[in-house]
Write a protein that holds these residues in place. Structure first.
Motif, PDB file in Angstrom:
ATOM      1  N   GLU A 128      -9.179  -3.514  -6.007  1.00 43.96           N
ATOM      2  CA  GLU A 128      -7.835  -3.600  -6.602  1.00 43.96           C
ATOM      3  C   GLU A 128      -7.849  -4.434  -7.885  1.00 43.96           C
ATOM      4  O   GLU A 128      -7.237  -4.048  -8.882  1.00 43.96           O
ATOM      5  CB  GLU A 128      -6.837  -4.184  -5.598  1.00 43.96           C
ATOM      6  CG  GLU A 128      -6.601  -3.318  -4.387  1.00 43.96           C
ATOM      7  CD  GLU A 128      -6.148  -1.906  -4.714  1.00 43.96           C
ATOM      8  OE1 GLU A 128      -5.370  -1.702  -5.667  1.00 43.96           O
ATOM      9  OE2 GLU A 128      -6.578  -0.983  -3.997  1.00 43.96           O
ATOM     10  N   TYR A 153      -0.907  -6.711  -3.787  1.00 42.75           N
ATOM     11  CA  TYR A 153      -1.654  -6.015  -2.732  1.00 42.75           C
ATOM     12  C   TYR A 153      -3.075  -6.575  -2.673  1.00 42.75           C
ATOM     13  O   TYR A 153      -3.586  -6.888  -1.591  1.00 42.75           O
ATOM     14  CB  TYR A 153      -1.651  -4.509  -2.996  1.00 42.75           C
ATOM     15  CG  TYR A 153      -2.455  -3.699  -2.010  1.00 42.75           C
ATOM     16  CD1 TYR A 153      -2.233  -3.800  -0.643  1.00 42.75           C
ATOM     17  CD2 TYR A 153      -3.440  -2.820  -2.446  1.00 42.75           C
ATOM     18  CE1 TYR A 153      -2.969  -3.061   0.262  1.00 42.75           C
ATOM     19  CE2 TYR A 153      -4.180  -2.071  -1.547  1.00 42.75           C
ATOM     20  CZ  TYR A 153      -3.937  -2.195  -0.197  1.00 42.75           C
ATOM     21  OH  TYR A 153      -4.670  -1.448   0.707  1.00 42.75           O
ATOM     22  N   LYS A 160       0.841  -1.204   0.000  1.00 40.24           N
ATOM     23  CA  LYS A 160       0.000   0.000   0.000  1.00 40.24           C
ATOM     24  C   LYS A 160       0.874   1.250   0.000  1.00 40.24           C
ATOM     25  O   LYS A 160       0.640   2.185  -0.766  1.00 40.24           O
ATOM     26  CB  LYS A 160      -0.930  -0.004   1.212  1.00 40.24           C
ATOM     27  CG  LYS A 160      -1.892   1.160   1.230  1.00 40.24           C
ATOM     28  CD  LYS A 160      -2.858   1.056   2.386  1.00 40.24           C
ATOM     29  CE  LYS A 160      -3.841   2.217   2.346  1.00 40.24           C
ATOM     30  NZ  LYS A 160      -4.832   2.107   3.416  1.00 40.24           N
ATOM     31  N   GLN A 183     -12.226  -4.607  -0.474  1.00 42.29           N
ATOM     32  CA  GLN A 183     -11.034  -3.850  -0.864  1.00 42.29           C
ATOM     33  C   GLN A 183     -10.258  -4.598  -1.950  1.00 42.29           C
ATOM     34  O   GLN A 183      -9.736  -3.988  -2.881  1.00 42.29           O
ATOM     35  CB  GLN A 183     -10.125  -3.591   0.346  1.00 42.29           C
ATOM     36  CG  GLN A 183     -10.760  -2.752   1.420  1.00 42.29           C
ATOM     37  CD  GLN A 183     -11.466  -3.591   2.485  1.00 42.29           C
ATOM     38  OE1 GLN A 183     -12.019  -4.655   2.225  1.00 42.29           O
ATOM     39  NE2 GLN A 183     -11.460  -3.091   3.711  1.00 42.29           N
ATOM     40  N   GLN A 191       1.436   4.102  -3.150  1.00 43.31           N
ATOM     41  CA  GLN A 191       1.237   5.545  -3.016  1.00 43.31           C
ATOM     42  C   GLN A 191       2.306   6.297  -3.786  1.00 43.31           C
ATOM     43  O   GLN A 191       2.057   7.360  -4.323  1.00 43.31           O
ATOM     44  CB  GLN A 191       1.242   5.958  -1.545  1.00 43.31           C
ATOM     45  CG  GLN A 191      -0.002   5.504  -0.814  1.00 43.31           C
ATOM     46  CD  GLN A 191       0.057   5.742   0.683  1.00 43.31           C
ATOM     47  OE1 GLN A 191       1.114   6.004   1.247  1.00 43.31           O
ATOM     48  NE2 GLN A 191      -1.086   5.621   1.333  1.00 43.31           N
ATOM     49  N   ARG A 222       0.258  -3.945  -7.390  1.00 45.07           N
ATOM     50  CA  ARG A 222      -1.186  -3.824  -7.155  1.00 45.07           C
ATOM     51  C   ARG A 222      -1.821  -5.217  -7.098  1.00 45.07           C
ATOM     52  O   ARG A 222      -2.692  -5.478  -6.272  1.00 45.07           O
ATOM     53  CB  ARG A 222      -1.850  -2.982  -8.238  1.00 45.07           C
ATOM     54  CG  ARG A 222      -3.311  -2.705  -7.937  1.00 45.07           C
ATOM     55  CD  ARG A 222      -3.874  -1.562  -8.715  1.00 45.07           C
ATOM     56  NE  ARG A 222      -3.165  -0.312  -8.610  1.00 45.07           N
ATOM     57  CZ  ARG A 222      -3.230   0.521  -7.570  1.00 45.07           C
ATOM     58  NH1 ARG A 222      -3.970   0.205  -6.519  1.00 45.07           N
ATOM     59  NH2 ARG A 222      -2.558   1.645  -7.578  1.00 45.07           N
ATOM     60  N   SER A 245       1.881   4.243  -8.289  1.00 42.88           N
ATOM     61  CA  SER A 245       0.539   3.687  -8.436  1.00 42.88           C
ATOM     62  C   SER A 245       0.342   2.884  -9.721  1.00 42.88           C
ATOM     63  O   SER A 245      -0.621   2.136  -9.829  1.00 42.88           O
ATOM     64  CB  SER A 245      -0.497   4.805  -8.366  1.00 42.88           C
ATOM     65  OG  SER A 245      -0.294   5.712  -9.428  1.00 42.88           O
TER      66      SER A 245
END
Length: 179
Positions: A94, A78, A62, A90, A66, A75, A69
């Motif tokens: 993603e 994550y 995460k 969540q 940031q 990603r 991206s």
């Protein structure tokens, strides 16, 4: 003036050609500073992910995202960390982000289907899994096709249990790959 414009275009085209040749020769510039600043964080996240420490890995991914991206692999991981922690909503966000940029991302398709199954939406999971195509993962493709068939042939009030569908796919997913 028109002559100056033409020369400007010719120079940029020549630079484009030489840029391709430079890449072919391996004379690429060093990575951008942003990547080298975030590289230790990504390495630490990858280590935590490999050790199945999904809570730590999720926090690191995460933070990394940031700063960078657009990193699709970070990603993806994550999202997988969120999925493994049971944070399905969540994780769904993603995987949908990944699929907005690359509609053929098999890993994102697979995990979006798993998320939907865990959210008790097996019919939607089956629709998503129909997009999965990986000829190198025959056991996984076979299991997905089986689950799709079970969902499609079941009566509306007799759908397979969502958790059982997800667990069946996870069992195949977690098996070691054979060469």
């Amino acid at each position: 003036m028109a002559q100056d414009k033409k020369e400007e275009i010719d120079v940029s085209r020549r630079r484009l050609l030489f840029g391709f040749l430079d890449r072919a020769r391996g004379a690429e510039a060093a990575p951008m500073a942003a990547a080298s600043k975030t590289a230790p964080m990504l390495a630490q996240a990858n280590t935590s992910f490999a050790a199945a420490d999904f809570t730590t890995a999720a926090g690191l991914y995460k933070s990394f995202l940031q700063a960078e991206s657009d990193n699709a692999e970070a990603r993806q991981r994550y999202g997988e960390c969120l999925y493994r922690q049971g944070q399905y909503i969540q994780a769904k966000v993603e995987f949908e982000r990944l699929l907005q940029k690359d509609r053929k991302n098999n890993r994102a398709i697979l995990f979006l289907g798993l998320v939907l199954a865990r959210l008790d939406r097996v019919q939607k999971a089956a629709v998503v899994w129909k997009l999965f195509f990986d000829p190198h993962s025959v056991p996984l493709s076979r299991e997905l096709n089986l689950q799709i068939a079970l969902v499609e042939t079941a009566a509306e009030d007799q759908l397979p249990a969502a958790a059982a569908v997800a667990e069946a796919v996870e069992r195949v997913l977690d098996q070691p790959k054979t060469a």
